[in-house]
Design a protein around this motif. Sequence first.
Motif: not given
Length: 316
Positions: A195-223
Amino acid sequence: MPSPRPLRALPLVELGGLLLVALLCLAFQLRLPGRLPSDADTRAVAEVLARDARPGDGVLLFPWWTERARLFVPPTLPVHGWLDSDRADLSEHPRLWVLGQPELPRSDAKAFDAAFLPGRKALGPETRHGPLSLRLYENGRHRPRRWVASEAMSQARVYLEQPQGNRIDCPFDGRVHRCPGPAHLYVAPEWHEVLYEPRHCLWMHAPGGPQRLVAEFDGVPAGLGLRLEGGIIFEFAHPKDPRLSTAHLGVDDAASGERLLDVPIPPGREGVQKAEVVLPPGPPRTVKVFVQADNAESRQVCLDVMALEPAVGVRP
């Protein structure tokens, strides 16, 4: 029947109207050079920014369509300007430089101030360089980022996940995590427009159907606040064709399977959609960022996930 005299005068009226428009256009063109910055003006602004800007600063354009400023702002400073960018939090920046051309036609300084100033405080007087104005603000909407998914992409594990839990890995080739099958099934940080806003982001196109495209990350800080931001890019968000599907963006805790964040984007919903949850204190987590849509047509998704501190507020 109409009188012949008004009919004969009609061409003269049309000619007079054309001459008036031509004179107004000529007057506008004659006045325009005085409203545009000279090379000396742009050099002066560039010198101030190069000397006084700090790492983390950003530049906001006023009005937003004064794109020429991008040519002379130092390349280390992110420049922001899109429709309604004066309302944006721009929370990644502790300080913001407002670079304006207030004398341009249709520049509404009062409307800009009403949208921009809440939560911000000027850190000095406005300076003028020809028709250019420059002023530095403390951004009270700043939220320090302690972790950002798009910046940690090379360390992620990416895969296609079936509802039964079966996985198909999407290997990292040094630039993108590419999945087997269609060429658009990959994950990588890219620039896209939502919507007109340029964003540096993750391109993640849905694969279709019930399956998911997943990116798994370690070390996400809590709190901290865990925030998901995403949307459908370009014109693909606008159509409301009943054949299209809702795109589901979300974040799961990898260890427990708990759904931490969920952002549904139905057909026709435009702009960046957001959700946030505060993670309780504890050790760093592993999270699964995913996208899914039953019908993947026109579900081109741009998203990011980040761990944020609370807003800093504006000091007295």
